[in-house]
Design a protein around this motif. Sequence first.
Motif, PDB file in Angstrom:
ATOM      1  N   THR A 137      12.434 -12.732   6.294  1.00 47.85           N
ATOM      2  CA  THR A 137      12.624 -13.036   7.721  1.00 47.85           C
ATOM      3  C   THR A 137      12.322 -11.860   8.646  1.00 47.85           C
ATOM      4  OG1 THR A 137      14.978 -12.568   7.452  1.00 47.85           O
ATOM      5  CG2 THR A 137      14.319 -14.882   7.369  1.00 47.85           C
ATOM      6  N   GLY A 138      11.758 -10.776   8.087  1.00 42.44           N
ATOM      7  CA  GLY A 138      11.468  -9.617   8.936  1.00 42.44           C
ATOM      8  C   GLY A 138      10.070  -9.083   8.694  1.00 42.44           C
ATOM      9  N   GLY A 139       9.866  -7.806   9.075  1.00 46.42           N
ATOM     10  CA  GLY A 139       8.576  -7.163   8.822  1.00 46.42           C
ATOM     11  C   GLY A 139       7.496  -7.601   9.793  1.00 46.42           C
ATOM     12  N   ILE A 140       6.267  -7.385   9.391  1.00 45.04           N
ATOM     13  CA  ILE A 140       5.135  -7.546  10.311  1.00 45.04           C
ATOM     14  C   ILE A 140       4.898  -9.002  10.734  1.00 45.04           C
ATOM     15  CG2 ILE A 140       3.341  -7.780   8.533  1.00 45.04           C
ATOM     16  CD1 ILE A 140       1.693  -5.745  10.322  1.00 45.04           C
ATOM     17  N   TYR A 141       5.387  -9.979   9.955  1.00 43.51           N
ATOM     18  CA  TYR A 141       5.184 -11.379  10.323  1.00 43.51           C
ATOM     19  C   TYR A 141       6.037 -11.782  11.528  1.00 43.51           C
ATOM     20  CZ  TYR A 141       2.734 -12.019   5.858  1.00 43.51           C
ATOM     21  OH  TYR A 141       1.858 -11.920   4.809  1.00 43.51           O
ATOM     22  N   PHE A 142       7.078 -11.010  11.802  1.00 41.79           N
ATOM     23  CA  PHE A 142       7.971 -11.365  12.908  1.00 41.79           C
ATOM     24  C   PHE A 142       8.059 -10.292  13.989  1.00 41.79           C
ATOM     25  CE2 PHE A 142       9.306 -13.896   9.313  1.00 41.79           C
ATOM     26  CZ  PHE A 142       9.502 -15.141   9.874  1.00 41.79           C
ATOM     27  N   THR A 242      10.370  -6.028  -2.443  1.00 41.10           N
ATOM     28  CA  THR A 242       9.415  -5.516  -1.475  1.00 41.10           C
ATOM     29  C   THR A 242       9.513  -6.274  -0.143  1.00 41.10           C
ATOM     30  OG1 THR A 242       7.104  -4.811  -1.221  1.00 41.10           O
ATOM     31  CG2 THR A 242       7.461  -6.948  -2.257  1.00 41.10           C
ATOM     32  N   SER A 243       8.737  -5.788   0.819  1.00 40.11           N
ATOM     33  CA  SER A 243       8.786  -6.335   2.171  1.00 40.11           C
ATOM     34  C   SER A 243       8.038  -7.669   2.247  1.00 40.11           C
ATOM     35  CB  SER A 243       8.166  -5.335   3.138  1.00 40.11           C
ATOM     36  OG  SER A 243       6.831  -5.096   2.740  1.00 40.11           O
ATOM     37  N   ASN A 244       8.109  -8.282   3.417  1.00 40.18           N
ATOM     38  CA  ASN A 244       7.587  -9.631   3.596  1.00 40.18           C
ATOM     39  C   ASN A 244       6.090  -9.754   3.241  1.00 40.18           C
ATOM     40  OD1 ASN A 244       7.354 -12.262   4.431  1.00 40.18           O
ATOM     41  ND2 ASN A 244       8.416 -11.970   6.363  1.00 40.18           N
ATOM     42  N   MET A 245       5.264  -8.922   3.868  1.00 38.10           N
ATOM     43  CA  MET A 245       3.822  -9.066   3.649  1.00 38.10           C
ATOM     44  C   MET A 245       3.405  -8.618   2.241  1.00 38.10           C
ATOM     45  SD  MET A 245       0.533  -8.011   5.932  1.00 38.10           S
ATOM     46  CE  MET A 245       0.720  -6.259   5.932  1.00 38.10           C
ATOM     47  N   PHE A 246       3.927  -7.473   1.791  1.00 39.27           N
ATOM     48  CA  PHE A 246       3.565  -7.022   0.435  1.00 39.27           C
ATOM     49  C   PHE A 246       4.003  -8.080  -0.587  1.00 39.27           C
ATOM     50  CE2 PHE A 246       4.083  -2.268   1.775  1.00 39.27           C
ATOM     51  CZ  PHE A 246       2.902  -2.347   2.496  1.00 39.27           C
ATOM     52  N   GLY A 247       5.181  -8.658  -0.354  1.00 40.40           N
ATOM     53  CA  GLY A 247       5.712  -9.663  -1.278  1.00 40.40           C
ATOM     54  C   GLY A 247       4.885 -10.934  -1.274  1.00 40.40           C
ATOM     55  N   ASP A 248       4.397 -11.295  -0.110  1.00 40.17           N
ATOM     56  CA  ASP A 248       3.558 -12.485   0.029  1.00 40.17           C
ATOM     57  C   ASP A 248       2.336 -12.344  -0.885  1.00 40.17           C
ATOM     58  OD1 ASP A 248       2.409 -14.757   0.965  1.00 40.17           O
ATOM     59  OD2 ASP A 248       1.993 -14.033   2.989  1.00 40.17           O
ATOM     60  N   ILE A 249       1.706 -11.188  -0.803  1.00 34.74           N
ATOM     61  CA  ILE A 249       0.462 -10.962  -1.549  1.00 34.74           C
ATOM     62  C   ILE A 249       0.748 -10.781  -3.049  1.00 34.74           C
ATOM     63  CG2 ILE A 249      -1.526  -9.427  -1.794  1.00 34.74           C
ATOM     64  CD1 ILE A 249      -1.027  -8.784   1.299  1.00 34.74           C
ATOM     65  N   LEU A 250       1.707  -9.906  -3.359  1.00 35.77           N
ATOM     66  CA  LEU A 250       1.975  -9.625  -4.780  1.00 35.77           C
ATOM     67  C   LEU A 250       2.500 -10.856  -5.512  1.00 35.77           C
ATOM     68  CD1 LEU A 250       3.621  -6.064  -4.730  1.00 35.77           C
ATOM     69  CD2 LEU A 250       1.247  -6.667  -5.239  1.00 35.77           C
ATOM     70  N   SER A 251       3.305 -11.687  -4.828  1.00 31.66           N
ATOM     71  CA  SER A 251       3.871 -12.837  -5.549  1.00 31.66           C
ATOM     72  C   SER A 251       2.797 -13.883  -5.824  1.00 31.66           C
ATOM     73  CB  SER A 251       5.069 -13.441  -4.814  1.00 31.66           C
ATOM     74  OG  SER A 251       4.695 -13.924  -3.552  1.00 31.66           O
ATOM     75  N   ASP A 252       1.802 -13.991  -4.964  1.00 32.55           N
ATOM     76  CA  ASP A 252       0.702 -14.919  -5.260  1.00 32.55           C
ATOM     77  C   ASP A 252      -0.138 -14.407  -6.428  1.00 32.55           C
ATOM     78  OD1 ASP A 252       1.412 -16.719  -3.342  1.00 32.55           O
ATOM     79  OD2 ASP A 252      -0.611 -16.901  -2.498  1.00 32.55           O
ATOM     80  N   ALA A 253      -0.362 -13.087  -6.451  1.00 31.05           N
ATOM     81  CA  ALA A 253      -1.118 -12.508  -7.568  1.00 31.05           C
ATOM     82  C   ALA A 253      -0.345 -12.720  -8.872  1.00 31.05           C
ATOM     83  CB  ALA A 253      -1.360 -11.019  -7.328  1.00 31.05           C
ATOM     84  N   ALA A 254       0.972 -12.492  -8.823  1.00 30.70           N
ATOM     85  CA  ALA A 254       1.797 -12.660 -10.027  1.00 30.70           C
ATOM     86  C   ALA A 254       1.787 -14.117 -10.477  1.00 30.70           C
ATOM     87  CB  ALA A 254       3.226 -12.198  -9.754  1.00 30.70           C
ATOM     88  N   ALA A 255       1.823 -15.039  -9.490  1.00 26.59           N
ATOM     89  CA  ALA A 255       1.820 -16.464  -9.833  1.00 26.59           C
ATOM     90  C   ALA A 255       0.539 -16.813 -10.585  1.00 26.59           C
ATOM     91  CB  ALA A 255       1.939 -17.308  -8.569  1.00 26.59           C
ATOM     92  N   MET A 256      -0.565 -16.256 -10.135  1.00 27.61           N
ATOM     93  CA  MET A 256      -1.836 -16.599 -10.770  1.00 27.61           C
ATOM     94  C   MET A 256      -1.977 -16.018 -12.173  1.00 27.61           C
ATOM     95  SD  MET A 256      -3.156 -18.921  -9.369  1.00 27.61           S
ATOM     96  CE  MET A 256      -4.362 -19.066 -10.676  1.00 27.61           C
ATOM     97  N   LEU A 257      -1.160 -14.984 -12.480  1.00 30.46           N
ATOM     98  CA  LEU A 257      -1.172 -14.452 -13.853  1.00 30.46           C
ATOM     99  C   LEU A 257      -0.794 -15.552 -14.829  1.00 30.46           C
ATOM    100  CD1 LEU A 257       0.779 -11.087 -13.436  1.00 30.46           C
ATOM    101  CD2 LEU A 257      -1.686 -11.379 -13.684  1.00 30.46           C
ATOM    102  N   THR A 258       0.026 -16.482 -14.365  1.00 29.22           N
ATOM    103  CA  THR A 258       0.495 -17.533 -15.261  1.00 29.22           C
ATOM    104  C   THR A 258      -0.511 -18.674 -15.308  1.00 29.22           C
ATOM    105  OG1 THR A 258       1.646 -18.889 -13.640  1.00 29.22           O
ATOM    106  CG2 THR A 258       2.855 -17.010 -14.511  1.00 29.22           C
ATOM    107  N   GLY A 259      -1.392 -18.744 -14.336  1.00 30.56           N
ATOM    108  CA  GLY A 259      -2.472 -19.725 -14.384  1.00 30.56           C
ATOM    109  C   GLY A 259      -2.068 -21.164 -14.124  1.00 30.56           C
ATOM    110  N   SER A 260      -0.780 -21.399 -13.849  1.00 35.59           N
ATOM    111  CA  SER A 260      -0.380 -22.797 -13.670  1.00 35.59           C
ATOM    112  C   SER A 260       0.558 -22.938 -12.490  1.00 35.59           C
ATOM    113  CB  SER A 260       0.278 -23.323 -14.942  1.00 35.59           C
ATOM    114  OG  SER A 260       1.163 -22.358 -15.449  1.00 35.59           O
TER     115      SER A 260
END
Length: 362
Positions: A137-142, A242-260
């Motif tokens: 709910t914070g960081g650069i997105y808000f 991590t913060s909002n934007m870094f988390g947004d990016i890293l969590s999508d990358a991590a999700a794709m590690l699983t491929g599903s």
Amino acid sequence: MSKKLLILPGDGIGPEIVAEAVKVISVLQIDFGLGVEIEQAMVGGKAYDAQGHPLPETTLQLARQSDAVLLGAVGGPQYESLPRELRPERGLLGLRSEMGLFSNLRPAILYPQLADSSTLKPEIVSGLDIMIVRELTGGIYFGRPRGIRELEGGEREGFNTLVYRESEIERIVRSACDIAMKRSARLCSVDKANVLEVSELWREVASRVAKDYPGVEMSHMYVDNAAMQLVRAPKQFDVVVTSNMFGDILSDAAAMLTGSIGMLPSASLDAGGKGMYEPIHGSAPDIADKGIANPLATILSVVMMLRYSLQRPELAQRLEQSVEYVLDEGLRTPDIHTKGTERVSTSQMGDAVAMRLQSLAN
Ligand code: NAD
């Protein structure tokens, strides 16, 4: 007093996958005595169609009174031309901010049975189990000021503000420390402290908070390195905060590690443990009403709900075991289907998990 659960099926495949989660919840209620009070309401495009707003007041009231909200997904091409404030996604953002859900938990788990689904080599990702805790709910997105302005000479300039207060950093790091304590107690805080003052403060506050958790082993990593390590050797991570934007990016990358994408749940929590639980994927309009959507991300969101808002870790474990069992049996919806496994529909997958869970009650 019994806990309250609000169910919001939403749009697209939302109602189909939530129906399968409801089968599982019924087993938990009847065979395991879960004892939650359940309400259902509308959100997103469906709510706009019926009531003219993606987050009707009645839905918001019910959400505020609930200990947990289970959401399918929202959105669809038919709503894309609506004014921004009436689009389905506003319903989601409204719920997050009205419920004060600042801590976003995104696990990236690769069940050994699905190691072939990843684009990375099986030995790099098999058994992967990372939890990314993203400030929501914070960081650069808000941050304000923000906008696009015209400079002298007519050239335009876009600008956003990256800002975090100490209290905002402290509460997300505490949330991550609590989670780390329930896992291996290894916590990596990701920032860009070599360049950004905000990150310098983030690192200082994170280190200070970690001292209150002597059992937690905290490390720090720059975000560029974290992105690289995530694809190089992802199993080195347990919990990442991590913060909002870094988390947004890293969590999508991590999700794709699983491929599903159809396998990954998420939770968004407030300071008192109330939360909203939803699969990380969207409403998948391309496959809606075909009976082929994977309901496991939604069922695994119920696992998170049992753990984090309903305080029933023993039931969470049984349900997780049931999912692993059906995967072991070789049942697969089309998105995770490979040669030699059995292709099943959305409802067959839900039935199989519910039946297995029921058998664990006896
Ligand atoms: P999406 O996640 O809905 O779909 C991406 C791809 O993954 C599609 O090919 C889809 O068929 C597939 N997929 C997704 N979930 C699946 C499942 N459970 N089983 C099998 N396959 C699955 O993303 P998108 O196509 O970019 O977005 C579609 C709509 O969803 C848009 O309106 C978008 O705004 C919305 N959306 C909503 C949320 C949310 O409700 N939290 C999140 C992301 C996108």
